[in-house]
Design an enzyme around this catalytic site. Structure first.
Site, PDB file in Angstrom:
ATOM      1  NE  ARG B 243      -1.290  -0.134   4.823  1.00  0.00           N
ATOM      2  CZ  ARG B 243      -0.493   0.364   5.763  1.00  0.00           C
ATOM      3  NH1 ARG B 243       0.121   1.509   5.587  1.00  0.00           N
ATOM      4  NH2 ARG B 243      -0.289  -0.293   6.893  1.00  0.00           N
ATOM      5  CG  HIS B 247      -4.396   1.357   8.717  1.00  0.00           C
ATOM      6  ND1 HIS B 247      -4.881   0.180   8.207  1.00  0.00           N
ATOM      7  CD2 HIS B 247      -5.292   1.748   9.656  1.00  0.00           C
ATOM      8  CE1 HIS B 247      -6.016  -0.132   8.815  1.00  0.00           C
ATOM      9  NE2 HIS B 247      -6.283   0.805   9.696  1.00  0.00           N
ATOM     10  CE1 TYR B 256       3.298   1.498   8.541  1.00  0.00           C
ATOM     11  CE2 TYR B 256       2.587   2.981  10.301  1.00  0.00           C
ATOM     12  CZ  TYR B 256       2.341   2.354   9.089  1.00  0.00           C
ATOM     13  OH  TYR B 256       1.169   2.582   8.422  1.00  0.00           O
TER      14      TYR B 256
END
Lengths: 334, 325, 327, 452
Positions: B243, B247, B256
């Site tokens: 992706r 998120h 991250y």
């Protein structure tokens, strides 16, 4: 003095093998007595280890009860005996007496638990104990404790989500855990073929990146060997192992069940030909380590132990109804 | 179902849905950053997997049980841009939930898109159940559940695969493995490299496919669907993808993921690479491409305007549909 | 009319429903070859085949979750949870999914399914084979919860549950299975969900209860009648929705209400009933509403003295109702 | 000493067992733990071992018989030595509980302890002060206030002298008797001070029932003053409240009941003979109303201030005149009854109303009211709504009148039906639709309509 020999690459301590045999016979006889008490109407429920003693004793004797923990399931009479639960304690639990160390008479029989003996308390919904064992193992890893945790379950329980979640968790965190599936082919009446589309539960290990080992449950030595290897791997910090012991249960699921509706008597007789106790005794005899006289002495001793446990528990007091509300929440122990 | 040939029309359609999804997705982020849409979950990066899989099914007839990232899948399955925008903005006429659920909680009965909740992996079991009914009713339908790799840690993933494999149900489990469950990388999620390896524990095929290539996804999904229709049971497909966005609009992925990692994957952006391929292989001309892109832009504008003008739900409907009416 | 046990009434209704509607399937652990651990589904697999009476793997979340999918794709599943105590692994699927699906899809999707589960204690089942779990589910809008107290009601409520377009939890008391017998008509009939039943008319005290406790309360009422105390008994039959009107009617009539359930006291159905009466019938009350319920311990213990101390009995009901009558 | 062997419980939920086979006969020796018999249950079939050793002395239940768990099934005499030879403390234990050790009866475990243990699970109604005199429940307060009784003057029969609802109700009925005696005495002495009765009315009544305050009556010396019976007061209060708070709207329709009249004429004798009650027009009207209420549920509601309560049940009140005044007994679940059922229920209520045997239950729970005003000969009535219901319908006298049918004048049996409805809750459209349906339902009845 124990005699040492080498058997299929395994150093054998004959005294240990006799101990193994003793526990197999003891658990069988204790189990048989429970059925009698049930049919007499003295106990409302029995659930058995019969047929699975080889697998149970093989695993338990490969562990170190002073540092290891277990989360057994309801069939693990032989496991808890090896871990130090006494026949009297077992019978107190069976007859729901006040001094039952597992639950003070609160739980059904065979829901073992004994803090001092490193036996985690268990419940009836299956597979919760595997997650608990992973948690015990997590503590051992995080706090650098010397032992491992072992969890026991039937093959039916592997269908539960918690089986998957626990193995995944333990594998990711390389926890010192052994998961022992005592595959007796039936979840109550449901045969393995309706439980999973694979032949071996151990095949599931590859989905977690851990070893999956199949052993013959009627061969306690094979089980012992596999457990030793798994335990060493766990102690080395390499993570969990899934052990599948192929076994069979000789009794119905419980005293409330009638297995004639789903298993043929022929199948049962065929399986009984591989009775772990008989096979192991015959082997000991062929190894000249056992004879009829020893057998008779052992049976007499076991009978005495079982009688003593029965009488002791029958005469023991029931819990006082006024203790119903005890232990809902924490209270300092007297 | 006979294997559908990859005609130029089909290839163009695949591209159209991928590009439309991307454009809608971009617009949704704009609306979010303008404060007009409270939250956005993106398909951005997953378009090839989703459209490839959707096009391989008997769309509107076979069931899909998507998860929140499946914008491209549901539009390829027949949910219109207007409907997507009505859902995003919580309007009364949102066909997914009448403005009750968060955006990206798809559900469109007309097109056999099952309603979905927020708790991950519940949909795996639902797909097995839909397939159980198809097996009993012999209606020839296949069900497809899609999910991220993080949700394969849930017990229900395991229970669904086990149940479906024991009963040989016509179901496809499509894992869109983008390497992260929000911030948790796959190596902290599982001790194996490939989700597909889990198939072995259920005695079913586990297939790994390049999730940025819609044609490959199309082919393996078609094969899985045929296997399912033959009564041979479920297939686990793992589409490796990525992706490109956080998120959700509430997340910041810089905490991250390195920018280098994201940039590396973006070189393989499925919309751009597929567009190039269609031009290179002369499936489409530049003019055709431009016309299609204009059409998409118009559709997105129309959907936005339409949804913004659409009425919000009447508060008096709060108590409706608790039970059948 | 045939006299049937509570268990037979359920089994025969399942059989009748399976014959009536080919969309109905039954599944759960041991329901097939073994006919269920309580033998409720005995003979059904033989009659209807393995496609309609299915032995499922041992996984409750999967049992309920697949039932949801199957319901949406056109079947009418009747999954069985072997013991109500084992329903908790499936609570995610029941509460988060089944109960919310209609609402979250704005009425587009519905989940017509009946989850059967034996519950209740007094059968030496201990902590994990004795639980009453109805209050957990009664709290959840979107679910319906029914608990029959007689073989007759067992049939009519089950048929209604099967016809219902929404998820219904149908709880069967284990101790009632073989101990309760009664006349059950052969023909199909429906007892509306949400309608209580006046099992006995009286004027001094109202007992509001459900399930096995209905028969215990009836026995208590007979004892008390000999003492000149006239007891009215309202069998709720449905825990959600509650029959508010009948609850208020009986409260107004006698002014003295005893609510009885085996489920734990705190947060139990009795609390809700008490609140309804206090809200709507305060000026008809002649005594504090009294609840006789399972004590607040996590679950029923095994050892006979402890089990007895927990379990509601007809003697305990008699005593509580007598106290209330004399108040 | 013979040991009695009981039928064991073989499995959860099992309540009985069938003797499959006795493996020992009377006179056989049996060892402890040796199989004694086979028992079959619908869960398991099992061999039951002997609880003690000895000689089977009696078999109490034969093969094939089914008995409940706990029933004695055989006796074993001369229990083996070891049972007797334990230590004294062991012996005590084993004698205290002979054979059913695992299932002590409630008595054996001590009721006191059990109660102690379960107390936590009950609300504690008995934890009250020493006397409950002077502390009244809501029901007592309400009834005392409504009936103008001072509860302090009543002897309580409840716990610790508490005045119970029943005590109050008893006092009310006594009070009422007293009141009617007072009436007689007043009428016997017309010369007594005319204001005395009203002065003796409790002063609280004015404050509590302002609705009764109207223009004061003009009392001439020869007038008789009758104090209000409590029933009269209640009627008055309700009528005033309804008429002053409910916006009544009214409409009427005429119904051609010739078919109904023909039907009744045809079957009434047979009906009376068969069912034991007379067949009047009332049950037909009730059924017509019930059917219409089902079709127009907006009429089967109650006004609730800020909401409307849609009633699930259809409970029809029947306004009935009695010598104590107007009462409205209620036919519960009228929608579940046939014509016969309605006929019986309505006549039962009327009979009990006239004999004063109605219960509280009979008088509560109505959702809609039907008034047979035609019985007294009216052709047009404007009834008062029985709030919180929202409608009341009357059936007027059936009269033969010339009417135009298909452009011809015919003599038909005609009846008017009138409705008052609460215009807050319902509009003319629904009310009209409802009345039209009642009309259509009645007109649909013909000489051959089934009454069962």
């Amino acid at each position: 003095m124990a005699q040492r020999e080498l058997l299929s690459g395994l150093p054998v301590d004959w005294q240990k093998l006799k101990t193994m045999y003793y526990y197999m016979v003891l658990s069988r006889k204790l189990d048989e007595r429970m059925w009698i008490l049930n049919r007499q109407g003295k106990a409302s429920f029995v659930i058995s280890c019969q047929g699975q003693e080889g697998a149970q004793v093989g695993v338990a004797l490969a562990m170190d009860p002073s540092v290891d923990w277990i989360t057994p399931y309801y069939r693990d009479l032989a496991v808890v005996l090896v871990f130090g639960m006494t026949p009297r304690e077992v019978m107190l639990g069976f007859l729901a007496k006040r001094d039952d160390p597992s639950s003070g008479g609160r739980q059904m029989p065979a829901h073992y638990g004994h803090r001092a003996k490193h036996i985690m308390t268990g419940s009836s919904p299956v597979t919760t104990q595997v997650a608990h064992a992973a948690g015990l193992a997590l503590t051992m890893k995080l706090r650098g404790l010397p032992g491992i945790a072992a969890s026991f379950l039937g093959e039916g329980s592997t269908s539960q989500g918690e089986f998957h979640e626990s193995l995944n968790f333990a594998a990711v965190h390389k926890l010192p855990l052994i998961v022992v599936v005592e595959n007796n082919g039936y979840a109550i009446s449901v045969p393995q073929i309706h439980q999973m589309a694979v032949v071996n539960v151990a095949d599931k290990a590859s989905g977690y990146g851990i070893p999956g080992v199949v052993v013959q449950g009627s061969d306690p030595l094979a089980v012992y060997e596999a457990t030793m290897a798994a335990r060493e791997r766990a102690l080395r910090g390499e993570g969990p192992t899934l052990i599948e012991a192929k076994t069979y249960r000789y009794t119905p699921h419980s005293s409330d069940d009638d297995d004639k509706t789903y298993r043929s008597r022929g199948e049962l007789m065929r399986e009984k030909a591989d009775d772990p106790i008989v096979v192991f005794r015959n082997w000991l005899m062929t190894q000249k380590q056992w004879d009829d006289q020893q057998e008779n002495t052992l049976l007499k001793k076991v009978r005495e132990v079982v009688d003593d446990a029965t009488d002791y528990a029958e005469q023991a007091p029931y819990p006082d109804p006024s203790t119903l509300m005890d232990h809902v929440y924490y209270s300092p122990r007297a | 179902m006979a294997k559908v040939k990859l005609t130029p029309e089909l290839l163009k359609e695949i591209y159209y849905y991928m590009a439309l999804s991307r454009a809608l997705d971009d617009r949704m982020w704009i609306l979010n950053r303008q404060g007009r849409a409270p939250v956005v979950y993106s398909a951005n990066g997953h378009e090839a997997t989703q459209v490839g899989a959707a096009m391989a099914l008997n769309r509107g007839e076979d069931w899909i049980v998507p998860y929140y990232r499946d914008l491209a899948m549901v539009i390829a399955y027949g949910e219109t841009p207007r409907e997507v925008m009505l859902h995003l903005l919580g309007r009364a006429d949102d066909p997914n939930s009448g403005g009750r659920q968060m955006p990206a909680h798809w559900g469109l009965k007309r097109r056999h898109i099952m309603t979905t909740g927020s708790v991950v992996a519940t949909q795996d079991v639902h797909a097995a159940g839909l397939a159980l009914a198809s097996k009993v009713l012999k209606d020839g339908r296949v069900s497809l559940a899609s999910f991220g790799e993080g949700s394969t840690s849930q017990g229900e993933f395991h229970e669904a695969l086990n149940f479906a494999s024991v009963h040989k149900l016509p179901v496809i489990f499509l894992n869109e493995n983008n390497g992260y469950a929000i911030s948790v990388p796959a190596r902290k999620q599982m001790a194996i490299m490939d989700v597909a390896a889990r198939a072995q524990g259920y005695g079913i095929p586990g297939v790994i496919v390049d999730g940025n290539d819609p044609i490959k996804v199309y082919e393996v999904t078609q094969e899985a669907a045929e296997r399912a229709r033959r009564g041979e049971g479920p297939t686990l497909i793992e589409a490796k993808t990525y992706r490109f966005v956080p998120h959700s609009s509430d997340d910041d992925d810089r905490a991250y993921r390195s920018r280098e990692e994201v940039a590396e994957w973006k070189k393989r952006d499925p919309v751009i690479t597929f567009e190039k391929r269609l031009i290179d292989e002369k499936v489409m001309t530049q003019d055709e491409l431009k016309a299609m892109q204009q059409r998409i832009k118009d559709e997105v504008n129309d959907a936005t305007d339409f949804a913004e003008k659409a009425p919000l739900p009447d508060p008096s409907t709060l108590g409706r549909y608790v039970y059948a009416e | 009319m045939a006299v049937m046990s509570y268990l037979e009434a359920i089994r025969e209704t399942l059989r009748q429903e399976l014959r009536r509607d080919s969309r109905i399937i039954i599944y759960g652990e041991d329901v097939g070859v073994r006919g269920g651990v309580f033998r409720v589904t005995e003979g059904l697999q033989k009659e209807f085949g393995e496609d309609r009476v299915i032995d499922s793997p041992l996984a409750e979340a999967a049992i309920v979750g697949t039932a949801i999918g199957a319901a949406i794709n056109g079947l009418r599943p009747i999954p069985e949870i072997q013991f109500a105590d084992f329903i908790f692994p499936a609570i995610n699927q029941i509460v988060e999914e089944a109960a919310r699906i209609r609402y979250r899809s704005n009425g587009e999707f519905g989940v017509p399914l009946v989850i059967r589960a034996p519950f209740g204690g007094g059968v030496h089942g201990a902590l994990y084979h004795s639980q009453s779990v109805e209050a957990f589910f009664a709290h959840v809008p979107g679910l319906k919860v029914v608990i029959p107290g007689t073989p007759y009601d067992a049939k009519g409520l089950l048929a209604s549950a099967v016809e219902d377009e929404d998820p219904v939890l149908y709880f069967e008391h284990k101790a009632a299975y073989r101990s309760l017998k009664g006349e059950v008509p052969e023909e199909r009939y429906l007892i509306p969900i949400g309608k209580a039943d006046l099992k006995r008319s009286g004027k001094d005290v109202s007992i509001i209860t459900y399930g096995l406790m209905v028969s215990y309360a009836l026995k208590a009422a007979e004892t008390l009648e000999k003492e000149g105390i006239s007891v009215e008994i309202l069998d709720l039959r449905s825990i959600r929705p509650l029959d508010v009107e009948m609850i208020l009617d009986t409260a107004r009539k006698t002014g003295k209400v005893l609510v009885v359930h085996e489920d734990n006291l705190t947060g139990g159905v009795g609390g809700e009933i008490s609140a309804l009466i206090a809200e709507h019938a305060l000026f008809d009350l002649d005594a504090p509403i009294r609840r006789l319920a399972g004590p607040d311990v996590p679950a029923m213990p095994y050892s006979p003295p402890l089990e007895h101390a927990f379990m509601i009995t007809s003697d305990k009901i008699t005593e509580a109702a007598r106290d209330l009558a004399k108040f | 000493m013979a040991e009695v062997v009981l039928m064991p419980q073989l499995g959860e939920s099992v309540t009985e067992g069938t003797i499959g086979q006795w493996l020992k006969k009377v006179g056989d020796e049996v060892e402890k733990y040796e199989s004694l018999l086979e028992v079959m249950t619908d869960k398991v079939n099992a061999e039951v071992p002997a609880p003690v050793g000895g000689i089977v002395s009696k078999i109490l239940v034969e093969e094939g018989q089914t008995v409940e768990v706990g029933t004695p099934i055989c006796e074993i005499a001369g229990a083996e030595e070891e049972v007797e030879s334990g230590t004294s403390s062991l012996q005590e234990g084993s004698q205290a509980r002979p054979s059913s050790e695992s299932k002590p009866s409630p008595a054996a475990t001590g009721t006191e302890q059990v109660q102690q243990a379960t107390r936590g699970g009950e609300s504690e109604t008995s934890e009250q002060g020493d006397s409950l005199r002077g502390r009244y429940s809501p029901a007592v307060r309400r009834l005392a206030s409504e009936n103008h009784i001072n509860p302090d003057t009543i002897t309580g029969t409840g716990a610790k002298g508490r005045v119970t609802r029943q005590d109050i109700l008893k006092a009310v009925s006594e009070h009422r008797q007293g009141a009617s005696e007072e009436t007689r005495s007043v009428s016997a002495e017309p010369q007594a001070q005319p204001t005395k009765p009203s002065a003796s009315a409790p002063s609280v009544s004015a404050a509590e029932m302002p609705v009764l305050q109207g223009a004061p009556a003009v009392i001439d010396p020869e007038d008789e003053i009758v104090p209000l019976a409590s029933v009269r007061k209640v009627i008055a209060e309700r009528m005033v409240r309804s008429k002053t708070t409910v916006p009544h709207a009214w409409l009427m329709m005429e119904v051609d009941v010739s078919g109904l009249v023909a039907l009744r004429d045809r079957v009434k004798d047979e009906f009376k003979a068969k069912e034991g009650v007379s067949l009047t027009y009332v049950p037909f009207m009730l059924r017509a109303v019930v059917q219409a209420l089902k079709a127009v549920p907006e009429m089967n509601v109650q006004w609730n201030g800020d909401s409307i309560v849609m009633k699930k049940r259809i409970n029809i009140g029947m306004a009935s005149a009695t010598d104590r005044g107007l009462v409205v007994p209620v036919i519960k679940n009228a929608d579940e009854k046939s014509i016969v059922g309605l006929a019986k229920a309505s006549q039962d209520l009327v009979r009990r109303a006239r004999t004063g045997r109605l219960t509280m239950d009979d008088l509560t729970g109505g959702t809609f009211t039907v008034d047979n005003t035609g019985a007294i000969g009216t052709v047009l009535t404007y009834p008062i709504i029985n709030a919180p219901e929202v409608g009341i319908i009357t059936m007027e006298s059936i009269v033969k009148r010339p009417v135009v049918v298909q452009d011809m004048v015919a003599i038909r049996s005609m009846m008017n039906i009138c409705i008052s409805f609460d215009h807050r809750a319902v509009d003319g459209a629904e009310a009209g639709k409802f009345v039209r349906l009642v009309k259509e339902n009645l007109e649909a009845i013909g000489p051959s309509t089934s009454i069962y």
